[in-house]
Enzyme design. Sequence first.
Site, PDB file in Angstrom:
ATOM      1  N   TYR A 181      11.801  34.927   6.937  1.00 23.36           N
ATOM      2  CA  TYR A 181      11.260  33.888   6.891  1.00 23.36           C
ATOM      3  C   TYR A 181      10.932  33.170   5.569  1.00 23.36           C
ATOM      4  O   TYR A 181      11.003  33.911   4.511  1.00 23.36           O
ATOM      5  CB  TYR A 181      10.294  33.449   8.194  1.00 23.36           C
ATOM      6  CG  TYR A 181      10.717  33.862   9.519  1.00 23.36           C
ATOM      7  CD1 TYR A 181      12.170  33.323   9.683  1.00 23.36           C
ATOM      8  CD2 TYR A 181       9.916  34.545  10.521  1.00 23.36           C
ATOM      9  CE1 TYR A 181      12.551  33.417  11.364  1.00 23.36           C
ATOM     10  CE2 TYR A 181      10.368  34.593  11.599  1.00 23.36           C
ATOM     11  CZ  TYR A 181      11.757  34.395  12.011  1.00 23.36           C
ATOM     12  OH  TYR A 181      11.927  34.643  13.169  1.00 23.36           O
TER      13      TYR A 181
ATOM     14  N   GLU B 166      19.313  56.086  51.289  1.00 19.45           N
ATOM     15  CA  GLU B 166      20.359  56.235  49.897  1.00 19.45           C
ATOM     16  C   GLU B 166      21.144  56.932  50.138  1.00 19.45           C
ATOM     17  O   GLU B 166      21.011  58.262  50.544  1.00 19.45           O
ATOM     18  CB  GLU B 166      19.542  56.546  48.309  1.00 19.45           C
ATOM     19  CG  GLU B 166      20.266  56.906  47.429  1.00 19.45           C
ATOM     20  CD  GLU B 166      21.550  55.825  47.038  1.00 19.45           C
ATOM     21  OE1 GLU B 166      22.748  56.429  46.845  1.00 19.45           O
ATOM     22  OE2 GLU B 166      21.253  54.748  47.224  1.00 19.45           O
TER      23      GLU B 166
ATOM     24  N   GLN C 167      23.410  52.324  39.641  1.00 16.79           N
ATOM     25  CA  GLN C 167      24.193  52.486  38.409  1.00 16.79           C
ATOM     26  C   GLN C 167      23.488  52.664  37.207  1.00 16.79           C
ATOM     27  O   GLN C 167      24.190  53.093  36.268  1.00 16.79           O
ATOM     28  CB  GLN C 167      24.895  50.922  38.241  1.00 16.79           C
ATOM     29  CG  GLN C 167      25.952  50.661  39.394  1.00 16.79           C
ATOM     30  CD  GLN C 167      26.027  49.164  39.324  1.00 16.79           C
ATOM     31  OE1 GLN C 167      26.691  48.600  38.519  1.00 16.79           O
ATOM     32  NE2 GLN C 167      25.805  48.556  40.494  1.00 16.79           N
TER      33      GLN C 167
ATOM     34  N   ARG D 222       6.101  44.119  23.369  1.00 15.19           N
ATOM     35  CA  ARG D 222       6.718  44.018  24.479  1.00 15.19           C
ATOM     36  C   ARG D 222       6.108  45.007  25.788  1.00 15.19           C
ATOM     37  O   ARG D 222       6.392  44.606  26.900  1.00 15.19           O
ATOM     38  CB  ARG D 222       8.097  44.393  24.140  1.00 15.19           C
ATOM     39  CG  ARG D 222       8.989  43.442  23.413  1.00 15.19           C
ATOM     40  CD  ARG D 222      10.459  43.964  22.988  1.00 15.19           C
ATOM     41  NE  ARG D 222      10.126  44.859  22.006  1.00 15.19           N
ATOM     42  CZ  ARG D 222      11.223  45.808  21.418  1.00 15.19           C
ATOM     43  NH1 ARG D 222      12.270  45.456  21.805  1.00 15.19           N
ATOM     44  NH2 ARG D 222      10.872  46.868  20.764  1.00 15.19           N
TER      45      ARG D 222
ATOM     46  N   ALA E 204      24.253  54.863  55.542  1.00 13.00           N
ATOM     47  CA  ALA E 204      23.517  54.031  56.125  1.00 13.00           C
ATOM     48  C   ALA E 204      24.724  53.344  56.988  1.00 13.00           C
ATOM     49  O   ALA E 204      25.827  52.981  56.305  1.00 13.00           O
ATOM     50  CB  ALA E 204      22.658  53.006  55.549  1.00 13.00           C
TER      51      ALA E 204
ATOM     52  N   CYS F 253      11.155  38.922  31.429  1.00 11.61           N
ATOM     53  CA  CYS F 253      11.072  40.373  31.208  1.00 11.61           C
ATOM     54  C   CYS F 253      12.029  40.900  32.345  1.00 11.61           C
ATOM     55  O   CYS F 253      11.884  40.788  33.296  1.00 11.61           O
ATOM     56  CB  CYS F 253       9.675  40.878  31.315  1.00 11.61           C
ATOM     57  SG  CYS F 253       9.510  42.744  31.209  1.00 11.61           S
TER      58      CYS F 253
ATOM     59  N   CYS G 276      13.546  39.286  27.461  1.00 10.94           N
ATOM     60  CA  CYS G 276      12.514  38.552  26.458  1.00 10.94           C
ATOM     61  C   CYS G 276      13.150  38.122  25.432  1.00 10.94           C
ATOM     62  O   CYS G 276      13.710  36.782  25.534  1.00 10.94           O
ATOM     63  CB  CYS G 276      11.811  39.667  25.990  1.00 10.94           C
ATOM     64  SG  CYS G 276      12.526  41.253  25.465  1.00 10.94           S
TER      65      CYS G 276
ATOM     66  N   GLN H  88      -0.269  32.504  14.128  1.00 13.46           N
ATOM     67  CA  GLN H  88       0.630  32.689  13.227  1.00 13.46           C
ATOM     68  C   GLN H  88       1.385  31.466  12.890  1.00 13.46           C
ATOM     69  O   GLN H  88       1.723  30.633  13.417  1.00 13.46           O
ATOM     70  CB  GLN H  88       1.447  33.675  13.474  1.00 13.46           C
ATOM     71  CG  GLN H  88       2.895  33.986  12.414  1.00 13.46           C
ATOM     72  CD  GLN H  88       3.959  34.808  13.122  1.00 13.46           C
ATOM     73  OE1 GLN H  88       4.559  34.135  13.667  1.00 13.46           O
ATOM     74  NE2 GLN H  88       3.928  36.209  13.204  1.00 13.46           N
TER      75      GLN H  88
END
Length: 666
Positions: free
Chosen positions: A171, A415, A423, A319, A460, A364, A352, A99
């Site tokens: 651009y 767990e 989260q 991606r 645990a 990534c 990214c 490109q």
Amino acid sequence: MSASLLSRPLRIGSVEVPSRIMQTAHSKQYSDRVESDRETAYFVRRARGGCGLFIAGNHFVHPSGSIRGFQDAFRPESVPASRAMTDAIRDAGARVFVQLNHHGAQAQADRPTGPGTVYAPSRILSPSTAHATREMDEADIRSVVDGWALSAQYAQKGGFDGVEIHMAHGYLLHQFLSPLYNARTDGYGGDLDGRTRFAREVLRAVRERVGDDYPVGIRIVANEFHPNGLDGAAMREIIARLRAEARIDFLDLAAGGYHNVHYVFPSSPMPYAWLRDDVAAVKAANPDIAVFGVGAARSVEEAEEVVASGIADMVALTRAQIADPDLGLKLIGEASGPGRGIRHCIRLNQGCLGRGSRGLPMSCTVNPLAGREQERGERPRAASAQRWVVVGGGPAGMRAAVELASDGHRVTLLEQASELGGQLRYARRVPGRESVGLLVDDLIRDLADTGVDVRLGVAATADLVSGEQADGVVIATGAVAPTTTSLALGGAYAGGFPERGTIDAFAALTQPERLGRRIAVVDADGTAYASGVVLTLLQSVDEVELVTPFETVFPHVGAGYDRPLLLERLGAHEGFRRRTSSLVSSVTRGEVGVVDGLTGERATLPRVDAVVAIEPRASVAFADGDGVAPRVVVIGDAYAPRTIDAAIFEAVELAYDVAGLVTLRG
């Protein structure tokens, strides 16, 4: 079983591309001025993984557009460097175009060689950098046209299989095409012929330099998606005018510009097939040449449908192949061995584009090996299996368990909750971030595929873990929203964190019935975590008054790619208000006192039903864990609360450490 349509070759001009899966141009900042071994290794890895065509992106055609960390196509020394890379890509079974671009108004005023000038069709303020531009005169234009032709010649000598002329994304050439940038009254502005003149001169110059048997195509927007810009019909008219001027072998489609940058770099709030209808319309108008479908697939798994339905000739999965370098083989059914499930891009743009916007090499979120192919090769299977226990089923714990089990170790994951995700269970509920759920689902699948012994609902303890007699223990207990503050100094409160009257962020998310209809949110964090909390709470209340010591709301949410959509969502809620550069001076029943951090002016927020305190999260410690195994390693938020990227990165690095290849945090 019939062969996938994606595995069929495609003729583009004089070149045959081996499959219908491609990566469009994307900025990686792996090279400076000319191609590097790092850039080559990145492409080769994905060529071996089944990608048929790459567009090597953002190679600049003129010194006035040169940027540190990018390639200069106009330099003669680019030829041997390009040849080394293109030969390696072809040897790996793929094809590669380059490109050629000039950023125009989006270029930096400071160049690698010193201060420069920002060029554009008209004198405007750049929507990217806010610099005032110079209106290009005819001598400037001729110089850049010559640069494009010379760069195409060097690209041909450097072994690229074709060139792509960049006329999209706001651009330089796109700027001349668009009324959003072009206010000229001379021969390079005004009507269709005037606005396309510069682009047509570039096309002619390039074609004359490389000949008719060398593939030349364009990257062009199918729709600007702006009320004052060019719609799909107008862009198709421009394409027809350009094709009448010179031979064009392919159309690589895009949308938007820096006026609406979320179309340039679509993130999780954008629908998957966001450009599908416009791509189909361009293909219908141009049935005789190859059209590359960007934003056309309803999901990664449905990529073949884009080709089967005739919407486009190739499917751009850019991606998606950063996240999973073997995606091509998986889609056409030729992947073998373990790990055949797709590792999905979750479209948060953190690893990214987020890193790139800070001048850092691309990585990534879900694949921290992207860009590190040279230094992080395949790990060998363990010669002697070890016994590992992982405490915590969030992203760090799940990924660590998967990586260790993939190497042949015996792994148990403990767990305390009844479901996995940590989260991420909150994150996937944030409006516009539902794609986080793909990561949770992928990790749960991979835990099963690699044979990890997952035990849910298990709290645990040191005694329990010690009783497992493991060779190693991974502490990935994550982080919580503190009920007070995790900060030793500073924060959002003029007199220190109040003793009573606030609700922590996690409690607010899980118990929205405690909040009432009008709330104050005090943000001392400023990250995507904080913005996610607010976006979620906006669904449950009528009014939110955000108070933050920062000069702007959520300053750590990048100024480019995700921020516009975040601000759009906040602005769309009629009850959202904000007070920046402000501290909370008091919290009393029904009222919040605030003081302007700059002027000292005081104010009171009345009729407040609840005050939600968003503080930087605090790590969850594992009590008495030091002696539970010969080796105990703490990773992710349990080590220091950060991002999903950090959690996944440390989990993968741990596996390389256990394999004896690196030292974690070394």
